[in-house]
Design a protein around this motif. Structure first.
Motif, PDB file in Angstrom:
ATOM      1  N   GLY A  42       0.826  -1.210   0.000  1.00 31.08           N
ATOM      2  CA  GLY A  42       0.000   0.000   0.000  1.00 31.08           C
ATOM      3  C   GLY A  42       0.854   1.250   0.000  1.00 31.08           C
ATOM      4  N   ARG A  43       1.905   1.248   0.801  1.00 29.21           N
ATOM      5  CA  ARG A  43       2.824   2.388   0.854  1.00 29.21           C
ATOM      6  C   ARG A  43       3.503   2.575  -0.509  1.00 29.21           C
ATOM      7  NH1 ARG A  43       4.991   1.212   5.523  1.00 29.21           N
ATOM      8  NH2 ARG A  43       6.587  -0.157   4.693  1.00 29.21           N
ATOM      9  N   ALA A  44       3.892   1.478  -1.133  1.00 26.45           N
ATOM     10  CA  ALA A  44       4.535   1.565  -2.446  1.00 26.45           C
ATOM     11  C   ALA A  44       3.604   2.192  -3.479  1.00 26.45           C
ATOM     12  CB  ALA A  44       4.984   0.176  -2.908  1.00 26.45           C
ATOM     13  N   VAL A  45       2.365   1.750  -3.494  1.00 21.45           N
ATOM     14  CA  VAL A  45       1.389   2.290  -4.455  1.00 21.45           C
ATOM     15  C   VAL A  45       1.115   3.762  -4.176  1.00 21.45           C
ATOM     16  CG1 VAL A  45      -1.004   2.129  -5.231  1.00 21.45           C
ATOM     17  CG2 VAL A  45       0.356   0.053  -4.954  1.00 21.45           C
ATOM     18  N   ASN A  46       0.953   4.107  -2.913  1.00 20.36           N
ATOM     19  CA  ASN A  46       0.624   5.490  -2.555  1.00 20.36           C
ATOM     20  C   ASN A  46       1.771   6.466  -2.788  1.00 20.36           C
ATOM     21  OD1 ASN A  46      -2.054   5.094  -1.837  1.00 20.36           O
ATOM     22  ND2 ASN A  46      -1.498   4.457   0.222  1.00 20.36           N
ATOM     23  N   THR A  47       2.998   6.008  -2.711  1.00 18.18           N
ATOM     24  CA  THR A  47       4.142   6.909  -2.895  1.00 18.18           C
ATOM     25  C   THR A  47       4.626   6.954  -4.340  1.00 18.18           C
ATOM     26  OG1 THR A  47       5.740   5.196  -2.300  1.00 18.18           O
ATOM     27  CG2 THR A  47       4.934   6.623  -0.514  1.00 18.18           C
ATOM     28  N   PHE A  48       4.053   6.140  -5.198  1.00 19.21           N
ATOM     29  CA  PHE A  48       4.515   6.092  -6.581  1.00 19.21           C
ATOM     30  C   PHE A  48       4.507   7.458  -7.286  1.00 19.21           C
ATOM     31  CE2 PHE A  48       4.054   5.517 -11.131  1.00 19.21           C
ATOM     32  CZ  PHE A  48       5.159   4.722 -11.411  1.00 19.21           C
ATOM     33  N   PRO A  49       3.443   8.249  -7.179  1.00 20.47           N
ATOM     34  CA  PRO A  49       3.442   9.527  -7.908  1.00 20.47           C
ATOM     35  C   PRO A  49       4.600  10.458  -7.520  1.00 20.47           C
ATOM     36  CG  PRO A  49       1.230   9.010  -7.160  1.00 20.47           C
ATOM     37  CD  PRO A  49       2.150   8.019  -6.516  1.00 20.47           C
ATOM     38  N   ASP A  50       4.992  10.438  -6.259  1.00 23.81           N
ATOM     39  CA  ASP A  50       6.052  11.336  -5.802  1.00 23.81           C
ATOM     40  C   ASP A  50       7.447  10.731  -5.895  1.00 23.81           C
ATOM     41  OD1 ASP A  50       4.170  13.298  -5.138  1.00 23.81           O
ATOM     42  OD2 ASP A  50       3.823  12.351  -3.177  1.00 23.81           O
ATOM     43  N   PRO A  52       8.644   7.354  -7.802  1.00 28.39           N
ATOM     44  CA  PRO A  52       8.417   6.078  -8.497  1.00 28.39           C
ATOM     45  C   PRO A  52       9.486   5.012  -8.225  1.00 28.39           C
ATOM     46  CG  PRO A  52       8.196   7.931 -10.014  1.00 28.39           C
ATOM     47  CD  PRO A  52       8.672   8.479  -8.719  1.00 28.39           C
ATOM     48  N   ARG A  53      10.734   5.383  -8.277  1.00 25.85           N
ATOM     49  CA  ARG A  53      11.797   4.391  -8.087  1.00 25.85           C
ATOM     50  C   ARG A  53      11.760   3.808  -6.673  1.00 25.85           C
ATOM     51  NH1 ARG A  53      15.712   2.460 -10.834  1.00 25.85           N
ATOM     52  NH2 ARG A  53      15.584   4.022 -12.468  1.00 25.85           N
ATOM     53  N   GLU A  54      11.600   4.679  -5.671  1.00 28.78           N
ATOM     54  CA  GLU A  54      11.520   4.206  -4.288  1.00 28.78           C
ATOM     55  C   GLU A  54      10.284   3.333  -4.090  1.00 28.78           C
ATOM     56  OE1 GLU A  54      12.100   7.344  -5.184  1.00 28.78           O
ATOM     57  OE2 GLU A  54      14.099   7.771  -4.391  1.00 28.78           O
ATOM     58  N   SER A  55       9.221   3.701  -4.769  1.00 23.41           N
ATOM     59  CA  SER A  55       7.990   2.925  -4.699  1.00 23.41           C
ATOM     60  C   SER A  55       8.223   1.503  -5.218  1.00 23.41           C
ATOM     61  CB  SER A  55       6.904   3.618  -5.523  1.00 23.41           C
ATOM     62  OG  SER A  55       5.763   2.817  -5.606  1.00 23.41           O
TER      63      SER A  55
END
Length: 114
Positions: A42-50, A52-55
């Motif tokens: 969930g954290r990966a999906v939610n942080t993708f826009p800001d 992407p690589r870390e997500s």
């Protein structure tokens, strides 16, 4: 925004060959470990826009955690099953061996339907 409600509802019980929840079978991965993995996804999906690589790195980590947990559980189940039949007296009853065969079949079927 990503709807986490679906992602945060891991199946409490695996499904049988017909796709229905199989009664009496516990999940292969304990609920606390599953919840942690779901949170990471969930954290990966939610942080993708800001970020992407870390997500993607977070999602990969969640995947790695899930596979490691699954491998550990399966190795333990295999060890336990093998101990139950491998060193048995040659006179071991067919019923006991058949029980071990059923357990192998059940676990393998569960894996095929993940």
């Amino acid at each position: 925004m990503y709807d986490q409600t679906r992602a945060q509802q891991p199946a409490d019980q695996p499904r049988d060959v017909t796709g229905h929840r199989a009664p009496g079978q516990a999940p292969l991965i304990p609920s606390d470990a599953r919840a942690k993995i779901v949170r990471r996804l969930g954290r990966a999906v939610n942080t993708f826009p800001d970020a992407p690589r870390e997500s993607l790195e977070e999602a990969e980590g969640a995947f790695d955690d899930a596979t490691a947990q699954l491998m550990d559980v399966l190795a333990e189940q295999r060890r336990t099953l093998r101990e139950g039949w491998q060193d048995q007296d040659p006179e071991t009853r067919a019923a006991e061996l058949h029980q071990a065969l059923r357990q192998y079949r059940e676990i393998t079927q569960r894996l095929l339907h993940l």
